[in-house]
Design a protein around this motif. Sequence first.
Motif, short mmCIF file in Angstrom:
data_model
loop_
_atom_site.label_atom_id
_atom_site.label_comp_id
_atom_site.label_asym_id
_atom_site.label_seq_id
_atom_site.Cartn_x
_atom_site.Cartn_y
_atom_site.Cartn_z
N ARG A 1 -1.27 -61.99 -36.26
CA ARG A 1 -2.45 -61.86 -37.12
C ARG A 1 -3.61 -62.70 -36.59
NH1 ARG A 1 1.84 -60.92 -40.50
NH2 ARG A 1 1.46 -59.56 -42.32
N ARG A 2 -3.31 -63.94 -36.25
CA ARG A 2 -4.37 -64.85 -35.81
C ARG A 2 -4.96 -64.42 -34.47
NH1 ARG A 2 -0.82 -70.02 -37.97
NH2 ARG A 2 -1.41 -69.76 -40.16
N LEU A 3 -4.11 -63.95 -33.57
CA LEU A 3 -4.63 -63.46 -32.29
C LEU A 3 -5.51 -62.24 -32.50
CD1 LEU A 3 -1.39 -63.86 -30.14
CD2 LEU A 3 -3.54 -65.09 -29.78
N ALA A 4 -5.11 -61.36 -33.42
CA ALA A 4 -5.91 -60.17 -33.70
C ALA A 4 -7.25 -60.54 -34.31
CB ALA A 4 -5.13 -59.24 -34.63
N GLU A 5 -7.26 -61.53 -35.19
CA GLU A 5 -8.51 -61.97 -35.80
C GLU A 5 -9.43 -62.63 -34.77
OE1 GLU A 5 -6.93 -64.52 -38.77
OE2 GLU A 5 -6.44 -62.88 -40.16
N ARG B 1 -2.26 -58.54 -45.51
CA ARG B 1 -2.51 -57.33 -44.75
C ARG B 1 -2.73 -57.64 -43.27
NH1 ARG B 1 -7.03 -54.57 -43.12
NH2 ARG B 1 -6.89 -52.30 -43.05
N LEU B 2 -2.13 -56.82 -42.41
CA LEU B 2 -2.37 -56.96 -40.98
C LEU B 2 -3.77 -56.49 -40.63
CD1 LEU B 2 0.79 -55.57 -39.13
CD2 LEU B 2 -0.19 -57.85 -38.85
N PRO B 3 -4.44 -57.15 -39.69
CA PRO B 3 -5.70 -56.61 -39.18
C PRO B 3 -5.47 -55.22 -38.58
CG PRO B 3 -5.42 -58.90 -38.48
CD PRO B 3 -4.11 -58.47 -39.09
N ASP B 4 -6.49 -54.40 -38.59
CA ASP B 4 -6.35 -53.04 -38.07
C ASP B 4 -5.97 -53.01 -36.60
OD1 ASP B 4 -7.00 -52.01 -40.54
OD2 ASP B 4 -9.13 -51.73 -40.07
N LEU C 1 -4.77 -55.09 -24.07
CA LEU C 1 -3.50 -55.32 -24.75
C LEU C 1 -3.12 -56.80 -24.74
CD1 LEU C 1 -0.79 -54.31 -25.99
CD2 LEU C 1 0.02 -54.01 -23.63
N ILE C 2 -2.71 -57.30 -25.90
CA ILE C 2 -2.16 -58.64 -26.02
C ILE C 2 -0.75 -58.50 -26.58
CG2 ILE C 2 -2.29 -60.88 -27.18
CD1 ILE C 2 -5.32 -60.57 -27.23
N LEU C 3 0.24 -59.04 -25.87
CA LEU C 3 1.63 -59.04 -26.33
C LEU C 3 1.99 -60.41 -26.88
CD1 LEU C 3 3.69 -57.10 -23.60
CD2 LEU C 3 3.03 -56.32 -25.89
N THR D 1 -9.49 -61.94 -31.55
CA THR D 1 -9.88 -60.99 -30.50
C THR D 1 -9.96 -59.58 -31.09
OG1 THR D 1 -7.54 -60.79 -29.88
CG2 THR D 1 -8.90 -62.33 -28.59
N PRO D 2 -10.98 -59.30 -31.90
CA PRO D 2 -11.06 -58.00 -32.59
C PRO D 2 -11.17 -56.79 -31.67
CG PRO D 2 -13.09 -59.25 -32.84
CD PRO D 2 -12.09 -60.19 -32.25
N ALA D 3 -11.57 -57.01 -30.42
CA ALA D 3 -11.68 -55.88 -29.49
C ALA D 3 -10.36 -55.55 -28.82
CB ALA D 3 -12.74 -56.18 -28.42
N ALA D 4 -9.32 -56.36 -29.04
CA ALA D 4 -8.04 -56.16 -28.39
C ALA D 4 -7.05 -55.44 -29.30
CB ALA D 4 -7.46 -57.51 -27.96
N ALA D 5 -6.00 -54.89 -28.70
CA ALA D 5 -4.87 -54.34 -29.43
C ALA D 5 -3.73 -55.34 -29.31
CB ALA D 5 -4.45 -52.99 -28.85
N VAL D 6 -3.31 -55.93 -30.43
CA VAL D 6 -2.33 -57.01 -30.41
C VAL D 6 -1.01 -56.51 -30.98
CG1 VAL D 6 -1.86 -59.39 -31.09
CG2 VAL D 6 -4.23 -58.64 -30.77
N ILE D 7 0.04 -56.60 -30.17
CA ILE D 7 1.37 -56.15 -30.59
C ILE D 7 2.30 -57.35 -30.63
CG2 ILE D 7 3.35 -54.68 -30.05
CD1 ILE D 7 1.48 -52.74 -28.70
#
Length: 238
Positions: free
Chosen positions: A71-75, A98-101, A58-60, A77-83
């Motif tokens: 968005r940039r943190l999710a891109e 569009r938000l990354p999945d 998890l990344i907060l 770190t694709p293995a993480a769940a970013v909220i």
Amino acid sequence: MTARSRSIVSRQTGPHQDLARRVARALAHPLRRPLAAHTREAFGRARDWRERRDGAPLILDAGCGVGLSTRRLAEQTPAAAVIGVDRSADRLSRDHGRLPDNALLVRADLVDFWRLALAEGWRPARHYLLYPNPYPKAAHLKMRWQGHPVLPVILALGGRLELRSNWRLYVEEFALAVTQVTGVAAEAQPYVPGEACLTPFEQKYHASGQSLWRLVVELPHAPGLVPGGALAAAGEEE
């Protein structure tokens, strides 16, 4: 054209003289403010979304603004769940594609969201506090995160906590508060963004030639830092 952004101006010349007392008070007295119903509902949706991420780290992104940093943190770190969490529906509604999945944007009160996250047992691998929030008037210390009653909750979540600001004194104060609460050494360090800034504020401040500062500290998950424990942080009984 060179970007222009005014630097922070404050009459404070050093850490606030009341900081240690404010931090000690936060450690001694539970935050009893009732939780907002809309944040309870938003947290429930975030919890359900996270549970579908199959145990991803998890990344907060706390106070994510328009959500570009999320968005940039999710891109990155694709293995993480970013909220990403922000209180403004207007900011979160800006169209940045569009938000990354693996990313989720949540409209919620951060103070309440943090309390619910701790009560739920969340342990973020990374936790970001990126820009504004300085409140440079000395009278507004209690509105800075280091002077706010929620500080023990923020630190109790643990993980790699990173704070960035264009006000050195703000980061220095936060570092003092971290050490007072946790005993972990922390310090403000100069920060120069890479090719891609993480947030629009970072881009604006950097393009204006302002000095940027950050604090990075590894913290244990420690609900015991909060008066009354994790459930008390969310206004519930142990």
